[in-house]
Design a protein around this motif. Structure first.
Motif, mmCIF file in Angstrom:
data_model
loop_
_atom_site.group_PDB
_atom_site.id
_atom_site.type_symbol
_atom_site.label_atom_id
_atom_site.label_comp_id
_atom_site.label_asym_id
_atom_site.label_seq_id
_atom_site.Cartn_x
_atom_site.Cartn_y
_atom_site.Cartn_z
ATOM 1 N N GLY A 140 43.254 90.070 120.449
ATOM 2 C CA GLY A 140 43.083 89.464 119.127
ATOM 3 C C GLY A 140 43.892 88.181 119.059
ATOM 4 N N SER A 141 43.640 87.358 118.048
ATOM 5 C CA SER A 141 44.470 86.160 117.923
ATOM 6 C C SER A 141 45.372 86.295 116.700
ATOM 7 C CB SER A 141 43.601 84.913 117.818
ATOM 8 O OG SER A 141 43.263 84.669 116.474
ATOM 9 N N ARG A 143 46.286 84.049 114.673
ATOM 10 C CA ARG A 143 45.759 83.315 113.513
ATOM 11 C C ARG A 143 44.761 84.182 112.736
ATOM 12 N NH1 ARG A 143 41.985 79.173 113.350
ATOM 13 N NH2 ARG A 143 41.691 79.538 115.565
ATOM 14 N N LYS A 144 43.863 84.833 113.494
ATOM 15 C CA LYS A 144 42.842 85.661 112.848
ATOM 16 C C LYS A 144 43.479 86.846 112.132
ATOM 17 C CE LYS A 144 39.101 85.469 115.660
ATOM 18 N NZ LYS A 144 38.415 86.106 116.801
ATOM 19 N N GLU A 145 44.495 87.422 112.802
ATOM 20 C CA GLU A 145 45.136 88.619 112.268
ATOM 21 C C GLU A 145 45.903 88.366 110.991
ATOM 22 O OE1 GLU A 145 47.776 91.235 114.530
ATOM 23 O OE2 GLU A 145 46.310 90.924 116.118
ATOM 24 N N ALA A 147 45.257 86.002 108.842
ATOM 25 C CA ALA A 147 44.464 85.223 107.887
ATOM 26 C C ALA A 147 44.455 85.852 106.499
ATOM 27 C CB ALA A 147 43.041 85.057 108.401
ATOM 28 N N ASP A 148 44.416 87.193 106.425
ATOM 29 C CA ASP A 148 44.268 87.829 105.113
ATOM 30 C C ASP A 148 45.521 88.562 104.640
ATOM 31 O OD1 ASP A 148 44.033 89.616 107.136
ATOM 32 O OD2 ASP A 148 42.470 90.835 106.188
ATOM 33 N N CYS A 192 49.804 90.152 120.537
ATOM 34 C CA CYS A 192 48.418 89.713 120.400
ATOM 35 C C CYS A 192 48.199 88.342 120.992
ATOM 36 C CB CYS A 192 47.968 89.800 118.945
ATOM 37 S SG CYS A 192 48.614 88.507 117.937
#
Ligand code: ZN
Ligand code: ZN
Length: 432
Positions: A140-141, A143-145, A147-148, A192
């Motif tokens: 996973g990245s 940044r993506k993780e 994000a929310d 990650c």
């Protein structure tokens, strides 16, 4: 005040079985400390499914066996002496590597067919290549993780990160790149991205219920996982599990509608059995390893935060359901008063109220929950050893003095850095 009255009322009631005055009552379960009457009214709903039941049984056996091993090894110090991976965990790593080896072989085979093949072979080479791409491990990245969910980084929270570095150093590892904050009654670490950046997730549902020194112990536990390379091991194994799942999906038998279906099912039977076998084996091998790493991480927690604080953390985990209930109460209350300013008031005081509720849990309730643990013999999930055994290992034997101490002033400075995320998470929680 009302709790004191309730407690007295419970004490007035005698146990129907042995006549002893009942313990608890009011917001908590009324039970008999004498004969154990009503200790576990929400009695263990046994998991459904043969595999899950077998896992639970195995988890219980491993948990108790490991507890016996660790206590026999001369208390907690004996446990630290053997931080190396156990044989089964090594075997699990080997098995996981073999699973990844198959993916790699498919990739290499596909490339070789495309590059060196003649006639139709290069086209057929696309098949193993695509399969290998589907099976490849995915990181996973960060940044993506993040994000929310609210995230704290070094510049946002210098005091916190200095503390994290100190705790990490005390257990023999290094700090994290980011701290993700949510409302869970939990905390965890993982790595990650391809660069394997370390991320600590702090659930405020647990964090806010802990005393400052207990927070050090919690961090000690989490960094203990890094120090023992649990996350690296987990990554290797979890990717192997994912590959095996994909295989199982692809090899699942088709409903037999024709002779061709039967032939296909017959030809996939052997690999299907192999996949099932490897999955079960890997599961059994890692079950023991993951329980062992929890005990060892507790050991790290005790060394950094002190035995008393580490045992305090397991106590809080023991009453996790009460803590989850406390947050649910806040969400439900928020639904009944939607209007602006009062909503903001609720956000402001949420974590204070939550901490007060956690502090109000009486000793008798902890005692009951520990007995429930003994009765059920397992934790809620099979990757962790039974909480009451973790508590017993930490509270019995020689006491560790804390290596990192958090005085009130420093605790307040760290706390202040959580202000913003605390409000964000509370607001999100009340939105329900
Ligand atoms: Zn009784
Ligand atoms: Zn852990």
């Amino acid at each position: 005040m009302t709790e004191a009255i309730d407690e007295r009322r419970a004490a007035d009631t005698a146990c129907p079985d042995c006549g002893t005055a009942l313990t608890g009552g009011g917001a908590y379960v009324a039970w008999c400390a004498g004969c154990g009457w009503n200790t576990d009214p929400g009695a263990a709903e046994e998991p459904t499914g043969r595999i899950e039941q077998a896992r639970r049984r195995l988890a219980r056996r491993y948990g108790e066996q490991l507890f016996a091993d660790l206590t026999a090894a001369g208390g907690r110090d004996g446990a630290t002496g053997r931080t190396g991976r156990s044989g089964s965990a090594l075997l699990a790593s080997g098995l996981a590597l073999a699973v990844h080896g198959i993916t790699l072989a498919l990739l290499a085979g596909g490339i070789a067919m495309i590059v060196a093949g003649e006639g139709l072979v290069p086209f057929l080479g696309a098949v193993p290549l695509v399969v290998a791409l589907v099976l490849r491990p995915r990181f996973g990245s960060l940044r993506k993780e993040t994000a929310d969910r609210p995230v704290l980084r070094r510049p946002d929270a210098p005091e916190l990160f200095a503390l994290l570095d100190e705790v990490a150093g005390a257990v023999g590892t290094t700090g994290v790149a980011a701290v993700v904050v949510d409302a869970d009654v939990n905390a965890s670490v993982h790595t990650c991205g391809v660069r394997q950046r370390r991320v600590l997730t702090v659930g405020l549902g647990l964090w806010e219920a802990l005393a400052p020194q207990e927070r050090i112990a919690l961090l000690g536990h989490e960094f203990g996982h890094y120090a023992h390379h649990d996350t690296r091991h987990l990554l290797l194994v979890s990717h192997a599990f994912r590959s095996l799942d994909t295989w199982a999906y692809a090899l699942a038998p088709q409903p037999s509608a024709s002779l061709l279906d039967d032939l296909v099912n017959l030809s996939t039977a052997l690999p299907r059995l192999a996949v099932e076998g490897v999955t079960t084996l890997l599961d059994h091998l890692t079950l023991r390893g993951s329980q062992r790493s929890e005990y060892l991480a507790d050991e790290a927690a005790a060394r950094v935060g002190g035995s008393k604080a580490a045992a305090g953390v397991t106590d809080r985990l023991l009453c996790a359901e009460i803590l989850v209930g406390s947050l649910r109460r806040e969400t439900i209350a928020a639904r009944t008063r939607r209007n602006g300013s009062r909503h903001e008031d609720a956000v402001e005081g949420l974590w204070r109220r939550h901490a007060e509720r956690a502090a109000a849990v009486p000793a008798s309730e902890y005692e009951r929950l520990r007995r429930v643990g003994e009765l059920r013999g397992h934790s809620v999930d099979s990757t962790h050893p039974p909480t009451h055994l973790r508590h017993r290992l930490l509270s019995g034997g020689e006491e560790h003095a804390p290596r990192v101490e958090l005085d009130a002033e420093r605790a307040a400075r760290v706390d202040a850095e959580f202000d913003e995320v605390r409000r964000l998470v509370a607001r999100e929680l009340l939105r329900g």
